[in-house]
Motif scaffolding. Structure first.
Motif, PDB file in Angstrom:
ATOM      1  N   VAL A 123     -57.195  28.562 -33.384  1.00 33.76           N
ATOM      2  CA  VAL A 123     -57.141  28.523 -34.656  1.00 33.76           C
ATOM      3  C   VAL A 123     -58.764  28.156 -35.275  1.00 33.76           C
ATOM      4  O   VAL A 123     -59.739  28.404 -34.316  1.00 33.76           O
ATOM      5  CB  VAL A 123     -56.490  26.740 -35.088  1.00 33.76           C
ATOM      6  CG1 VAL A 123     -54.871  26.909 -34.381  1.00 33.76           C
ATOM      7  CG2 VAL A 123     -57.148  25.739 -34.058  1.00 33.76           C
ATOM      8  N   THR A 124     -58.892  27.989 -36.408  1.00 33.43           N
ATOM      9  CA  THR A 124     -60.314  27.647 -36.976  1.00 33.43           C
ATOM     10  C   THR A 124     -60.361  26.237 -37.467  1.00 33.43           C
ATOM     11  O   THR A 124     -59.573  25.391 -37.557  1.00 33.43           O
ATOM     12  CB  THR A 124     -60.755  28.503 -38.028  1.00 33.43           C
ATOM     13  OG1 THR A 124     -60.087  28.077 -39.346  1.00 33.43           O
ATOM     14  CG2 THR A 124     -60.249  30.137 -37.766  1.00 33.43           C
ATOM     15  N   ASP A 125     -61.685  25.800 -37.560  1.00 40.86           N
ATOM     16  CA  ASP A 125     -62.060  24.394 -37.993  1.00 40.86           C
ATOM     17  C   ASP A 125     -61.704  24.420 -39.580  1.00 40.86           C
ATOM     18  O   ASP A 125     -61.996  23.286 -40.265  1.00 40.86           O
ATOM     19  CB  ASP A 125     -63.434  23.864 -37.629  1.00 40.86           C
ATOM     20  CG  ASP A 125     -64.408  24.888 -37.912  1.00 40.86           C
ATOM     21  OD1 ASP A 125     -64.195  26.091 -38.274  1.00 40.86           O
ATOM     22  OD2 ASP A 125     -65.727  24.601 -37.595  1.00 40.86           O
ATOM     23  N   HIS A 126     -61.332  25.347 -40.050  1.00 40.98           N
ATOM     24  CA  HIS A 126     -60.977  25.169 -41.731  1.00 40.98           C
ATOM     25  C   HIS A 126     -59.424  25.263 -41.925  1.00 40.98           C
ATOM     26  O   HIS A 126     -58.912  25.143 -42.775  1.00 40.98           O
ATOM     27  CB  HIS A 126     -61.583  26.582 -42.294  1.00 40.98           C
ATOM     28  CG  HIS A 126     -62.900  26.864 -42.265  1.00 40.98           C
ATOM     29  ND1 HIS A 126     -63.682  26.546 -43.601  1.00 40.98           N
ATOM     30  CD2 HIS A 126     -63.849  27.239 -41.444  1.00 40.98           C
ATOM     31  CE1 HIS A 126     -64.947  27.163 -43.026  1.00 40.98           C
ATOM     32  NE2 HIS A 126     -64.992  27.399 -41.801  1.00 40.98           N
ATOM     33  N   GLY A 127     -58.699  25.270 -40.730  1.00 37.89           N
ATOM     34  CA  GLY A 127     -57.170  25.385 -40.770  1.00 37.89           C
ATOM     35  C   GLY A 127     -56.693  23.975 -41.384  1.00 37.89           C
ATOM     36  O   GLY A 127     -57.179  22.983 -41.368  1.00 37.89           O
ATOM     37  N   TYR A 128     -55.585  24.097 -41.957  1.00 34.81           N
ATOM     38  CA  TYR A 128     -54.824  23.279 -42.629  1.00 34.81           C
ATOM     39  C   TYR A 128     -54.217  22.230 -41.503  1.00 34.81           C
ATOM     40  O   TYR A 128     -53.705  22.630 -40.686  1.00 34.81           O
ATOM     41  CB  TYR A 128     -53.564  23.882 -43.578  1.00 34.81           C
ATOM     42  CG  TYR A 128     -52.836  22.758 -44.222  1.00 34.81           C
ATOM     43  CD1 TYR A 128     -53.624  22.113 -45.467  1.00 34.81           C
ATOM     44  CD2 TYR A 128     -51.538  22.424 -44.046  1.00 34.81           C
ATOM     45  CE1 TYR A 128     -52.898  21.067 -46.232  1.00 34.81           C
ATOM     46  CE2 TYR A 128     -50.952  21.550 -44.726  1.00 34.81           C
ATOM     47  CZ  TYR A 128     -51.436  21.026 -45.857  1.00 34.81           C
ATOM     48  OH  TYR A 128     -50.853  20.010 -46.658  1.00 34.81           O
ATOM     49  N   GLY A 129     -54.363  20.840 -41.948  1.00 35.80           N
ATOM     50  CA  GLY A 129     -54.018  20.115 -40.602  1.00 35.80           C
ATOM     51  C   GLY A 129     -52.720  20.092 -40.177  1.00 35.80           C
ATOM     52  O   GLY A 129     -52.579  20.098 -38.917  1.00 35.80           O
ATOM     53  N   ALA A 130     -51.759  20.216 -41.201  1.00 33.77           N
ATOM     54  CA  ALA A 130     -50.339  20.160 -40.700  1.00 33.77           C
ATOM     55  C   ALA A 130     -49.975  21.366 -39.868  1.00 33.77           C
ATOM     56  O   ALA A 130     -49.419  21.434 -38.718  1.00 33.77           O
ATOM     57  CB  ALA A 130     -49.231  20.177 -41.763  1.00 33.77           C
ATOM     58  N   VAL A 131     -50.301  22.630 -40.151  1.00 31.45           N
ATOM     59  CA  VAL A 131     -50.301  23.656 -39.486  1.00 31.45           C
ATOM     60  C   VAL A 131     -50.987  23.810 -38.187  1.00 31.45           C
ATOM     61  O   VAL A 131     -50.651  24.230 -37.102  1.00 31.45           O
ATOM     62  CB  VAL A 131     -50.833  24.986 -40.213  1.00 31.45           C
ATOM     63  CG1 VAL A 131     -50.650  26.263 -39.362  1.00 31.45           C
ATOM     64  CG2 VAL A 131     -50.037  25.232 -41.462  1.00 31.45           C
ATOM     65  N   THR A 132     -52.239  23.184 -38.120  1.00 28.25           N
ATOM     66  CA  THR A 132     -52.750  23.007 -36.772  1.00 28.25           C
ATOM     67  C   THR A 132     -52.294  22.166 -35.927  1.00 28.25           C
ATOM     68  O   THR A 132     -52.034  22.309 -34.616  1.00 28.25           O
ATOM     69  CB  THR A 132     -54.434  22.699 -37.006  1.00 28.25           C
ATOM     70  OG1 THR A 132     -55.136  23.542 -37.741  1.00 28.25           O
ATOM     71  CG2 THR A 132     -55.109  22.208 -35.866  1.00 28.25           C
ATOM     72  N   MET A 133     -51.852  21.076 -36.495  1.00 28.18           N
ATOM     73  CA  MET A 133     -50.839  20.046 -35.408  1.00 28.18           C
ATOM     74  C   MET A 133     -49.646  20.723 -34.974  1.00 28.18           C
ATOM     75  O   MET A 133     -49.424  20.695 -33.570  1.00 28.18           O
ATOM     76  CB  MET A 133     -50.547  18.871 -36.321  1.00 28.18           C
ATOM     77  CG  MET A 133     -51.596  18.152 -36.997  1.00 28.18           C
ATOM     78  SD  MET A 133     -51.013  16.621 -37.784  1.00 28.18           S
ATOM     79  CE  MET A 133     -52.539  16.038 -38.671  1.00 28.18           C
ATOM     80  N   GLY A 134     -49.026  21.498 -35.830  1.00 23.88           N
ATOM     81  CA  GLY A 134     -47.950  22.294 -35.136  1.00 23.88           C
ATOM     82  C   GLY A 134     -48.403  23.199 -33.995  1.00 23.88           C
ATOM     83  O   GLY A 134     -47.696  23.338 -33.050  1.00 23.88           O
ATOM     84  N   ALA A 135     -49.390  23.974 -34.201  1.00 25.56           N
ATOM     85  CA  ALA A 135     -50.125  24.868 -33.144  1.00 25.56           C
ATOM     86  C   ALA A 135     -50.475  23.917 -31.966  1.00 25.56           C
ATOM     87  O   ALA A 135     -49.984  24.425 -30.701  1.00 25.56           O
ATOM     88  CB  ALA A 135     -51.171  25.518 -33.616  1.00 25.56           C
ATOM     89  N   GLU A 136     -50.655  22.780 -32.139  1.00 27.50           N
ATOM     90  CA  GLU A 136     -51.442  22.074 -30.861  1.00 27.50           C
ATOM     91  C   GLU A 136     -49.745  21.504 -29.933  1.00 27.50           C
ATOM     92  O   GLU A 136     -49.753  21.507 -28.951  1.00 27.50           O
ATOM     93  CB  GLU A 136     -51.818  20.822 -31.518  1.00 27.50           C
ATOM     94  CG  GLU A 136     -53.223  21.116 -31.799  1.00 27.50           C
ATOM     95  CD  GLU A 136     -54.206  20.070 -32.686  1.00 27.50           C
ATOM     96  OE1 GLU A 136     -55.231  20.004 -32.798  1.00 27.50           O
ATOM     97  OE2 GLU A 136     -53.356  19.011 -32.777  1.00 27.50           O
ATOM     98  N   ARG A 137     -49.097  21.142 -30.915  1.00 30.33           N
ATOM     99  CA  ARG A 137     -47.789  20.644 -30.270  1.00 30.33           C
ATOM    100  C   ARG A 137     -46.805  22.041 -29.535  1.00 30.33           C
ATOM    101  O   ARG A 137     -46.624  21.650 -28.488  1.00 30.33           O
ATOM    102  CB  ARG A 137     -46.611  20.338 -31.311  1.00 30.33           C
ATOM    103  CG  ARG A 137     -45.188  19.699 -30.687  1.00 30.33           C
ATOM    104  CD  ARG A 137     -44.655  18.625 -32.024  1.00 30.33           C
ATOM    105  NE  ARG A 137     -44.193  19.414 -32.767  1.00 30.33           N
ATOM    106  CZ  ARG A 137     -43.047  20.262 -33.144  1.00 30.33           C
ATOM    107  NH1 ARG A 137     -42.052  19.891 -32.091  1.00 30.33           N
ATOM    108  NH2 ARG A 137     -42.795  20.814 -34.066  1.00 30.33           N
TER     109      ARG A 137
END
Length: 419
Positions: A123-137
């Motif tokens: 991901v990037t450090d510009h990513g939308y928080g909820a979408v990044t959280m989903g990737a982390e899960r």
């Protein structure tokens, strides 16, 4: 780093002529927005034209009057609208499904996509928080990890591409990249990244939440595996309407987040059946997009939004500079049409929670609906425009809010603990 450059010449601000309805009334008369609030944050939650609200209300009345008939024939009606919405974003209807929003579309990919144990997601450090959280899960479920590519705010498209691809390893199986970033209002080079990823056998998911309505044919030239875009932002659809486009054979792996009687069907028909959910927002969406097309034309609407954003960015940045003696313009590397950044005075919105708190304070105390974001420890005012906005809206923000925000910034700096 905070810029203190005051020597760069300012572009002459030209106020575009406000749009009107065919009867001569201001464009805002076609919406039901409160006249007691200043609405300069269309990009967060959108705004639905009155005609689309009325259509959705009529659909709800139809549903409640005869629920058996409604739900029996609803999948067929959803299929018809799906074809219209796919055409609106320039996608094939056979590769497009309707989902509630971009985050839901990303969650569909995360829950359905086969991933090997130990796989990595970039991901990037510009990513939308909820979408990044989903990737982390998703990564946690697979015993893998998320790698975050740092893309400088002012990075060129080539630099942004290189930063993302340099973060990939031989374990990378998925890249999640914004088409237009939410926090920083800039384009990412999704076409180039998708092409490079395909060469390396990496799946790409493009979060195009802000794109539909802002740009014609947003998928043109982009060979990504998955793309999802909200229609309830700049396309002005009733909230809870987005299109998920699956371009590769992996689309057959995608299932709705809720299993329903459509599950045995192929993609995308299985998404047309969603039990007893209220899907009237989907059915009323063509009314919203058609209203703008018939009233101003989407090309005319986009031209106006861009011209107004130019003007607003200029006058707001200039007003802050006059107060602070610093340059508040922002180089985002690849700017967008109706979304722009202006740097806030030092001390404001340095983190995401601080930015949200500032937004809440401004709307509570001044009834100004504005967006504030944070990136790299720096706070920004993220302005967004639509056809119902006028130059006077941003002139009012300059008059009412810029001096107050500068005062709050000075207070924040004075009260900050010495390190």
């Amino acid at each position: 780093m905070t810029s203190t450059n005051t020597s760069a010449p300012a572009t002459r601000a030209v106020s575009p002529r406000a749009l009107t309805l065919p009867d001569g009334m201001p464009a805002a008369a076609a919406w039901t927005l409160s006249p007691h609030a200043l609405h300069i944050n269309h990009g967060s939650f959108g705004a639905v034209p009155r005609v689309a609200q009325e259509h959705q209300n009529a659909l709800r009345a139809e549903m409640d009057a005869d629920p058996v008939a409604w739900f029996s024939f609803l999948p067929e009606r959803i299929g018809v609208v799906r074809r219209e919405l796919a055409a609106f974003v320039g996608a094939s209807p056979e590769r497009s499904a309707i989902v509630p929003n971009a985050s839901a579309g990303a969650s569909v990919v995360y829950s359905s996509l086969p991933m090997s144990q130990g796989a990595e997601i970039v991901v990037t450090d510009h990513g939308y928080g909820a979408v990044t959280m989903g990737a982390e899960r998703m990564a946690r479920r697979r015993g893998g990890r998320v790698r975050t590519a740092h893309v400088p705010l002012g990075a060129t498209p080539q630099q942004a591409h290189d930063a993302v691809m340099d973060a990939c390893t031989d374990k990378t199986r998925l890249i999640v990249i914004d088409h237009i970033t939410s926090a920083t209002a800039r384009f990412m080079p999704v076409a180039a990244i998708s092409a490079s990823a395909r060469e390396r056998g990496i799946v790409t998911l493009v979060d195009g939440a802000h794109v539909p309505g802002l740009y014609a044919d947003p998928l043109d030239g982009i060979d990504c595996d998955f793309w999802v875009g909200n229609l309830h932002k700049f396309a002005c659809a009733p909230r809870g309407t987005a299109v998920l486009v699956a371009n590769s054979g992996l689309r057959d792996e995608l299932y709705p987040l809720i299993d329903s009687w459509g599950s045995p069907l192929a993609f995308p028909e299985r998404f047309d059946t969603q039990g007893t959910l209220d899907l009237t927002s989907y059915l009323a969406t063509p009314t919203a997009t058609g209203f703008i097309a018939d009233t101003w034309g989407w090309g005319g609407a986009r031209d106006y939004m861009g011209a107004l954003a130019d003007y607003a960015e200029n006058i707001v940045a200039t007003a802050f500079s006059e107060q602070t003696g610093q340059d508040h313009r922002v180089d985002v590397g690849a700017s967008t049409n109706a979304l722009r950044l202006v740097r806030l005075p030092d001390g404001l919105a340095r983190t995401h929670p601080e930015a949200d708190a500032l937004r809440n304070r401004v709307v509570s105390e001044f009834n100004v609906e504005a967006a504030f974001t944070s990136f790299g420890g720096v706070g920004y005012f993220r302005l967004s425009t639509h056809v119902y906005n006028t130059a006077a809206d941003f002139e009012e923000f300059v008059e009412r809010m810029v001096p107050t925000l500068c005062d709050w910034a000075r207070d924040a700096v004075r009260s900050a603990p010495d390190l």
